[in-house]
Design a protein around this motif. Sequence first.
Motif, PDB file in Angstrom:
ATOM      1  N   LEU A 114     -27.851  14.094  13.617  1.00 30.00           N
ATOM      2  CA  LEU A 114     -27.099  12.976  13.731  1.00 30.00           C
ATOM      3  C   LEU A 114     -27.368  11.891  12.425  1.00 30.00           C
ATOM      4  N   THR A 115     -28.728  11.747  12.339  1.00 25.39           N
ATOM      5  CA  THR A 115     -29.115  11.139  11.260  1.00 25.39           C
ATOM      6  C   THR A 115     -28.638  11.457   9.944  1.00 25.39           C
ATOM      7  N   LEU A 116     -28.629  12.943   9.718  1.00 27.66           N
ATOM      8  CA  LEU A 116     -28.409  13.290   8.201  1.00 27.66           C
ATOM      9  C   LEU A 116     -26.695  13.101   8.346  1.00 27.66           C
ATOM     10  N   ALA A 117     -26.039  13.252   9.338  1.00 23.13           N
ATOM     11  CA  ALA A 117     -24.606  13.131   9.150  1.00 23.13           C
ATOM     12  C   ALA A 117     -24.388  11.548   8.850  1.00 23.13           C
ATOM     13  N   THR A 118     -25.089  10.592   9.510  1.00 23.10           N
ATOM     14  CA  THR A 118     -24.900   9.100   9.127  1.00 23.10           C
ATOM     15  C   THR A 118     -24.857   8.981   7.648  1.00 23.10           C
ATOM     16  N   GLU A 119     -26.307   9.462   7.331  1.00 21.66           N
ATOM     17  CA  GLU A 119     -26.599   9.101   5.910  1.00 21.66           C
ATOM     18  C   GLU A 119     -25.537   9.931   4.900  1.00 21.66           C
ATOM     19  N   LEU A 120     -24.998  11.237   5.183  1.00 25.11           N
ATOM     20  CA  LEU A 120     -24.124  11.607   4.470  1.00 25.11           C
ATOM     21  C   LEU A 120     -22.667  10.948   4.306  1.00 25.11           C
ATOM     22  N   SER A 121     -22.340  10.319   5.745  1.00 22.63           N
ATOM     23  CA  SER A 121     -21.051   9.721   5.367  1.00 22.63           C
ATOM     24  C   SER A 121     -21.234   8.239   5.015  1.00 22.63           C
ATOM     25  N   GLU A 122     -22.309   7.803   4.855  1.00 20.23           N
ATOM     26  CA  GLU A 122     -22.535   6.381   4.267  1.00 20.23           C
ATOM     27  C   GLU A 122     -22.480   6.677   2.630  1.00 20.23           C
ATOM     28  N   GLY A 123     -22.930   7.811   2.236  1.00 22.61           N
ATOM     29  CA  GLY A 123     -23.124   8.345   0.767  1.00 22.61           C
ATOM     30  C   GLY A 123     -21.557   8.428   0.515  1.00 22.61           C
ATOM     31  N   VAL A 124     -20.953   9.135   1.208  1.00 27.25           N
ATOM     32  CA  VAL A 124     -19.328   9.189   0.742  1.00 27.25           C
ATOM     33  C   VAL A 124     -18.700   7.910   0.757  1.00 27.25           C
ATOM     34  N   GLN A 125     -18.975   7.017   1.755  1.00 29.99           N
ATOM     35  CA  GLN A 125     -18.592   5.487   1.577  1.00 29.99           C
ATOM     36  C   GLN A 125     -18.733   4.773   0.394  1.00 29.99           C
ATOM     37  N   LEU A 126     -19.826   5.016   0.045  1.00 31.14           N
ATOM     38  CA  LEU A 126     -20.603   4.102  -0.999  1.00 31.14           C
ATOM     39  C   LEU A 126     -19.923   4.774  -2.478  1.00 31.14           C
ATOM     40  N   MET A 127     -19.883   6.286  -2.722  1.00 31.56           N
ATOM     41  CA  MET A 127     -19.050   6.727  -3.614  1.00 31.56           C
ATOM     42  C   MET A 127     -17.523   6.453  -3.865  1.00 31.56           C
ATOM     43  N   LEU A 128     -16.916   6.496  -2.648  1.00 31.89           N
ATOM     44  CA  LEU A 128     -15.577   6.075  -2.684  1.00 31.89           C
ATOM     45  C   LEU A 128     -15.482   4.497  -3.032  1.00 31.89           C
ATOM     46  N   GLU A 129     -16.141   3.523  -2.515  1.00 32.51           N
ATOM     47  CA  GLU A 129     -16.149   2.040  -2.921  1.00 32.51           C
ATOM     48  C   GLU A 129     -16.401   2.146  -4.492  1.00 32.51           C
ATOM     49  N   ARG A 130     -17.083   2.837  -4.864  1.00 37.84           N
ATOM     50  CA  ARG A 130     -17.534   2.506  -6.451  1.00 37.84           C
ATOM     51  C   ARG A 130     -16.341   3.289  -7.189  1.00 37.84           C
ATOM     52  N   TRP A 131     -15.633   4.170  -6.893  1.00 30.11           N
ATOM     53  CA  TRP A 131     -14.287   4.771  -7.394  1.00 30.11           C
ATOM     54  C   TRP A 131     -13.281   3.921  -7.185  1.00 30.11           C
ATOM     55  N   ARG A 132     -13.032   3.203  -5.924  1.00 32.36           N
ATOM     56  CA  ARG A 132     -12.001   2.173  -5.856  1.00 32.36           C
ATOM     57  C   ARG A 132     -12.081   1.054  -6.886  1.00 32.36           C
ATOM     58  N   ASP A 133     -13.569   0.619  -7.086  1.00 28.39           N
ATOM     59  CA  ASP A 133     -13.691  -0.322  -8.169  1.00 28.39           C
ATOM     60  C   ASP A 133     -13.254   0.008  -9.341  1.00 28.39           C
ATOM     61  N   ASP A 134     -13.623   1.169  -9.819  1.00 26.97           N
ATOM     62  CA  ASP A 134     -13.444   1.477 -11.184  1.00 26.97           C
ATOM     63  C   ASP A 134     -12.008   1.934 -11.339  1.00 26.97           C
ATOM     64  N   PHE A 135     -11.202   2.562 -10.329  1.00 27.36           N
ATOM     65  CA  PHE A 135      -9.800   2.927 -10.561  1.00 27.36           C
ATOM     66  C   PHE A 135      -8.992   1.818 -10.411  1.00 27.36           C
ATOM     67  N   GLY A 136      -9.363   0.678  -9.572  1.00 27.84           N
ATOM     68  CA  GLY A 136      -8.545  -0.396  -9.439  1.00 27.84           C
ATOM     69  C   GLY A 136      -8.022  -1.118 -10.718  1.00 27.84           C
ATOM     70  N   SER A 137      -9.105  -1.348 -11.777  1.00 24.56           N
ATOM     71  CA  SER A 137      -8.519  -2.105 -12.865  1.00 24.56           C
ATOM     72  C   SER A 137      -7.765  -1.251 -13.761  1.00 24.56           C
ATOM     73  N   ALA A 138      -7.469   0.177 -13.735  1.00 24.00           N
ATOM     74  CA  ALA A 138      -6.433   1.046 -14.443  1.00 24.00           C
ATOM     75  C   ALA A 138      -5.140   0.802 -13.977  1.00 24.00           C
ATOM     76  N   GLU A 139      -4.210   1.002 -14.727  1.00 25.50           N
ATOM     77  CA  GLU A 139      -2.891   0.662 -14.821  1.00 25.50           C
ATOM     78  C   GLU A 139      -2.555   1.677 -13.390  1.00 25.50           C
ATOM     79  N   GLY A 140      -1.507   1.238 -12.566  1.00 29.54           N
ATOM     80  CA  GLY A 140      -1.289   2.141 -11.689  1.00 29.54           C
ATOM     81  C   GLY A 140      -2.166   2.813 -10.625  1.00 29.54           C
ATOM     82  N   GLY A 141      -3.478   2.037 -10.838  1.00 32.82           N
ATOM     83  CA  GLY A 141      -4.481   2.316  -9.574  1.00 32.82           C
ATOM     84  C   GLY A 141      -4.049   1.863  -8.316  1.00 32.82           C
ATOM     85  N   GLU A 142      -3.290   1.126  -8.215  1.00 31.28           N
ATOM     86  CA  GLU A 142      -3.221   0.377  -6.870  1.00 31.28           C
ATOM     87  C   GLU A 142      -3.259   1.385  -5.635  1.00 31.28           C
ATOM     88  N   LEU A 143      -2.079   2.131  -5.995  1.00 30.89           N
ATOM     89  CA  LEU A 143      -1.925   3.294  -4.656  1.00 30.89           C
ATOM     90  C   LEU A 143      -3.217   4.069  -4.438  1.00 30.89           C
TER      91      LEU A 143
END
Length: 92
Positions: free
Chosen positions: A31-60
Motif C-alpha cells: 500500500l505504501t508503494l501504491a501510494t507513492e506511485l500514484s503520487e508520482g503519477v499525479q506530480l508528472m501530470l501536473e507538470r505536463w498540464r503546466d507545460d501544455f497549458g501554455s501551448a495553443e489549443g492546450g486547454e482541452l
Amino acid sequence: MSLKTSSADICLASDGPMLQVVSGRSAIEALTLATELSEGVQLMLERWRDDFGSAEGGELFCAEITALALLAETAGALTRSVNWSIKQGGEA
C-alpha cells in the motif's frame, strides 16, 4: 495483524504479464508503494498540464491531464487511508 499480498498480473499486451505482484509480501509495504506511485503519477501530470497549458489549443488536453491527476490523487488518498487503518489495527 499481518496482512499479505496475493499474486496478481498486470497485462498490457497479449503475450503475458508485464508486471507481477508477488504473493506473501507485506500488505502495508504494498500500500505504501501504491501510494507513492500514484503520487508520482499525479506530480508528472501536473507538470505536463503546466507545460501544455501554455501551448495553443492546450486547454482541452489540460482538462484531461487534470482529470487523470485527480484519479491518481484519489487512488493515493484511498491507499493512504487503508494503510493508516491497518497500521492502527483496523480491519482491511
